[in-house]
Design a protein around this motif. Sequence first.
Motif, PDB file in Angstrom:
ATOM      1  N   GLU A  56     -44.931 -41.118  66.315  1.00  0.00           N
ATOM      2  CA  GLU A  56     -46.310 -40.895  65.918  1.00  0.00           C
ATOM      3  C   GLU A  56     -47.173 -40.437  67.085  1.00  0.00           C
ATOM      4  O   GLU A  56     -46.814 -40.585  68.258  1.00  0.00           O
ATOM      5  CB  GLU A  56     -46.901 -42.156  65.277  1.00  0.00           C
ATOM      6  N   THR A  57     -48.312 -39.872  66.723  1.00  0.00           N
ATOM      7  CA  THR A  57     -49.271 -39.401  67.711  1.00  0.00           C
ATOM      8  C   THR A  57     -50.669 -39.466  67.127  1.00  0.00           C
ATOM      9  O   THR A  57     -50.845 -39.604  65.910  1.00  0.00           O
ATOM     10  CB  THR A  57     -48.952 -37.947  68.142  1.00  0.00           C
ATOM     11  N   THR A  58     -51.674 -39.377  67.989  1.00  0.00           N
ATOM     12  CA  THR A  58     -53.070 -39.333  67.572  1.00  0.00           C
ATOM     13  C   THR A  58     -53.700 -38.081  68.168  1.00  0.00           C
ATOM     14  O   THR A  58     -53.491 -37.768  69.342  1.00  0.00           O
ATOM     15  CB  THR A  58     -53.830 -40.580  68.061  1.00  0.00           C
ATOM     16  N   ALA A  59     -54.450 -37.341  67.347  1.00  0.00           N
ATOM     17  CA  ALA A  59     -55.059 -36.094  67.811  1.00  0.00           C
ATOM     18  C   ALA A  59     -56.388 -35.889  67.098  1.00  0.00           C
ATOM     19  O   ALA A  59     -56.749 -36.624  66.180  1.00  0.00           O
ATOM     20  CB  ALA A  59     -54.127 -34.918  67.552  1.00  0.00           C
ATOM     21  N   SER A  60     -57.095 -34.839  67.510  1.00  0.00           N
ATOM     22  CA  SER A  60     -58.416 -34.569  66.940  1.00  0.00           C
ATOM     23  C   SER A  60     -58.341 -33.990  65.535  1.00  0.00           C
ATOM     24  O   SER A  60     -59.317 -34.049  64.783  1.00  0.00           O
ATOM     25  CB  SER A  60     -59.192 -33.607  67.843  1.00  0.00           C
ATOM     26  N   ASN A  61     -57.201 -33.431  65.153  1.00  0.00           N
ATOM     27  CA  ASN A  61     -57.036 -32.929  63.789  1.00  0.00           C
ATOM     28  C   ASN A  61     -55.560 -32.911  63.424  1.00  0.00           C
ATOM     29  O   ASN A  61     -54.683 -33.083  64.282  1.00  0.00           O
ATOM     30  CB  ASN A  61     -57.659 -31.540  63.618  1.00  0.00           C
ATOM     31  N   GLN A  62     -55.280 -32.688  62.134  1.00  0.00           N
ATOM     32  CA  GLN A  62     -53.908 -32.764  61.636  1.00  0.00           C
ATOM     33  C   GLN A  62     -53.028 -31.651  62.196  1.00  0.00           C
ATOM     34  O   GLN A  62     -51.834 -31.860  62.421  1.00  0.00           O
ATOM     35  CB  GLN A  62     -53.912 -32.730  60.110  1.00  0.00           C
ATOM     36  N   ARG A  63     -53.590 -30.474  62.419  1.00  0.00           N
ATOM     37  CA  ARG A  63     -52.790 -29.364  62.940  1.00  0.00           C
ATOM     38  C   ARG A  63     -52.229 -29.693  64.329  1.00  0.00           C
ATOM     39  O   ARG A  63     -51.042 -29.485  64.597  1.00  0.00           O
ATOM     40  CB  ARG A  63     -53.633 -28.091  62.995  1.00  0.00           C
ATOM     41  N   ILE A  64     -53.083 -30.216  65.201  1.00  0.00           N
ATOM     42  CA  ILE A  64     -52.640 -30.564  66.554  1.00  0.00           C
ATOM     43  C   ILE A  64     -51.622 -31.696  66.503  1.00  0.00           C
ATOM     44  O   ILE A  64     -50.594 -31.667  67.187  1.00  0.00           O
ATOM     45  CB  ILE A  64     -53.842 -30.944  67.432  1.00  0.00           C
ATOM     46  N   ALA A  65     -51.890 -32.705  65.678  1.00  0.00           N
ATOM     47  CA  ALA A  65     -50.967 -33.834  65.564  1.00  0.00           C
ATOM     48  C   ALA A  65     -49.605 -33.367  65.071  1.00  0.00           C
ATOM     49  O   ALA A  65     -48.560 -33.780  65.592  1.00  0.00           O
ATOM     50  CB  ALA A  65     -51.545 -34.882  64.615  1.00  0.00           C
ATOM     51  N   PHE A  66     -49.593 -32.479  64.061  1.00  0.00           N
ATOM     52  CA  PHE A  66     -48.332 -31.972  63.524  1.00  0.00           C
ATOM     53  C   PHE A  66     -47.547 -31.239  64.611  1.00  0.00           C
ATOM     54  O   PHE A  66     -46.332 -31.419  64.749  1.00  0.00           O
ATOM     55  CB  PHE A  66     -48.610 -31.039  62.345  1.00  0.00           C
ATOM     56  N   ARG A  67     -48.227 -30.417  65.396  1.00  0.00           N
ATOM     57  CA  ARG A  67     -47.544 -29.660  66.442  1.00  0.00           C
ATOM     58  C   ARG A  67     -46.949 -30.581  67.503  1.00  0.00           C
ATOM     59  O   ARG A  67     -45.841 -30.328  68.001  1.00  0.00           O
ATOM     60  CB  ARG A  67     -48.521 -28.677  67.088  1.00  0.00           C
ATOM     61  N   GLU A 109     -58.599 -46.368  63.429  1.00  0.00           N
ATOM     62  CA  GLU A 109     -59.590 -47.424  63.277  1.00  0.00           C
ATOM     63  C   GLU A 109     -60.729 -47.283  64.284  1.00  0.00           C
ATOM     64  O   GLU A 109     -61.847 -47.698  64.036  1.00  0.00           O
ATOM     65  CB  GLU A 109     -58.930 -48.796  63.438  1.00  0.00           C
ATOM     66  N   THR A 110     -60.459 -46.662  65.433  1.00  0.00           N
ATOM     67  CA  THR A 110     -61.455 -46.607  66.508  1.00  0.00           C
ATOM     68  C   THR A 110     -62.310 -45.353  66.472  1.00  0.00           C
ATOM     69  O   THR A 110     -63.406 -45.336  67.008  1.00  0.00           O
ATOM     70  CB  THR A 110     -60.757 -46.690  67.877  1.00  0.00           C
ATOM     71  N   ASP A 111     -61.836 -44.283  65.826  1.00  0.00           N
ATOM     72  CA  ASP A 111     -62.578 -43.029  65.829  1.00  0.00           C
ATOM     73  C   ASP A 111     -62.305 -42.281  64.533  1.00  0.00           C
ATOM     74  O   ASP A 111     -61.188 -41.831  64.286  1.00  0.00           O
ATOM     75  CB  ASP A 111     -62.150 -42.180  67.028  1.00  0.00           C
ATOM     76  N   ALA A 112     -63.331 -42.141  63.706  1.00  0.00           N
ATOM     77  CA  ALA A 112     -63.167 -41.487  62.405  1.00  0.00           C
ATOM     78  C   ALA A 112     -62.858 -40.001  62.541  1.00  0.00           C
ATOM     79  O   ALA A 112     -62.429 -39.364  61.582  1.00  0.00           O
ATOM     80  CB  ALA A 112     -64.427 -41.696  61.573  1.00  0.00           C
ATOM     81  N   ASP A 113     -63.093 -39.412  63.732  1.00  0.00           N
ATOM     82  CA  ASP A 113     -62.871 -37.991  63.944  1.00  0.00           C
ATOM     83  C   ASP A 113     -61.456 -37.688  64.442  1.00  0.00           C
ATOM     84  O   ASP A 113     -61.151 -36.540  64.760  1.00  0.00           O
ATOM     85  CB  ASP A 113     -63.889 -37.430  64.933  1.00  0.00           C
ATOM     86  N   THR A 114     -60.619 -38.680  64.554  1.00  0.00           N
ATOM     87  CA  THR A 114     -59.234 -38.464  64.961  1.00  0.00           C
ATOM     88  C   THR A 114     -58.291 -38.905  63.850  1.00  0.00           C
ATOM     89  O   THR A 114     -58.655 -39.671  62.961  1.00  0.00           O
ATOM     90  CB  THR A 114     -58.896 -39.241  66.254  1.00  0.00           C
ATOM     91  N   VAL A 115     -57.070 -38.395  63.914  1.00  0.00           N
ATOM     92  CA  VAL A 115     -56.083 -38.721  62.891  1.00  0.00           C
ATOM     93  C   VAL A 115     -54.804 -39.189  63.568  1.00  0.00           C
ATOM     94  O   VAL A 115     -54.423 -38.689  64.624  1.00  0.00           O
ATOM     95  CB  VAL A 115     -55.804 -37.490  61.998  1.00  0.00           C
ATOM     96  N   ARG A 116     -54.152 -40.172  62.979  1.00  0.00           N
ATOM     97  CA  ARG A 116     -52.848 -40.630  63.435  1.00  0.00           C
ATOM     98  C   ARG A 116     -51.808 -40.095  62.458  1.00  0.00           C
ATOM     99  O   ARG A 116     -51.936 -40.273  61.255  1.00  0.00           O
ATOM    100  CB  ARG A 116     -52.792 -42.153  63.491  1.00  0.00           C
ATOM    101  N   MET A 117     -50.796 -39.446  62.974  1.00  0.00           N
ATOM    102  CA  MET A 117     -49.761 -38.854  62.127  1.00  0.00           C
ATOM    103  C   MET A 117     -48.397 -39.304  62.616  1.00  0.00           C
ATOM    104  O   MET A 117     -48.195 -39.534  63.813  1.00  0.00           O
ATOM    105  CB  MET A 117     -49.866 -37.327  62.140  1.00  0.00           C
TER     106      MET A 117
END
Length: 211
Positions: A56-67, A109-117
């Motif tokens: 898993e990873t955490t990023a600013s959006n789903q595209r970055i996390a997927f990559r 949980e800490t930042d609504a503008d980030t996503v964990r994938m």
Amino acid sequence: MRPLTKAVIVGGGVAFVGWVGWGIYSTWKAKSVPYEQLRTLNGGEIRHYPQTIRVETTASNQRIAFRQLFRYISGANQGNESISMTAPVETQNGEAISMTTPVRSEATETDADTVRMAFYLPSEYSPETAPEPTESDVTLVTEPQKTVAVDQFSWYAPESRVERRTRKLLSTLEREGIELAGDPYLLRYNAPWTPPFMRQNEVAVDVLEED
């Protein structure tokens, strides 16, 4: 019918058939995390999952996390285990890591503008054999066996629809007296280029073990 119009229609039809065919192939090829269905529940299911390994990873959006996660299964790990991007798939530098479905994502949980994938690794991997990531923002997580409630839906999964399906699932669980054991998350089973009418999505939440 004019030749140009006919050519456009035929070309569009061929492209559509190819798109659907690729969707069928990619869905068939992907491995899924095994589970035991315990019972159905208002269009959804209660399931039991064994221990799983996910990256898993955490990023600013789903595209970055997927990559970031795709780089891991493409060789950004200590074993250099990778999947070739050619067709047919060719193994290079050791054993290939399949892109097991579903892909899991949730707001942090800490930042609504980030996503964990997270990608789930195939079942043959254990905490001891899963290759460690070489990128600091990608981690391996061992998830113990668990009971999960899911609500299934097709087509795209925009935030508004995910929220609506999540409310439905949580309302059903409350009505059935089933206690939650975590926060809801989204599971997606298809490659990004799969036709929308062929997509499988689920909102899910861990629940306490049933008697």
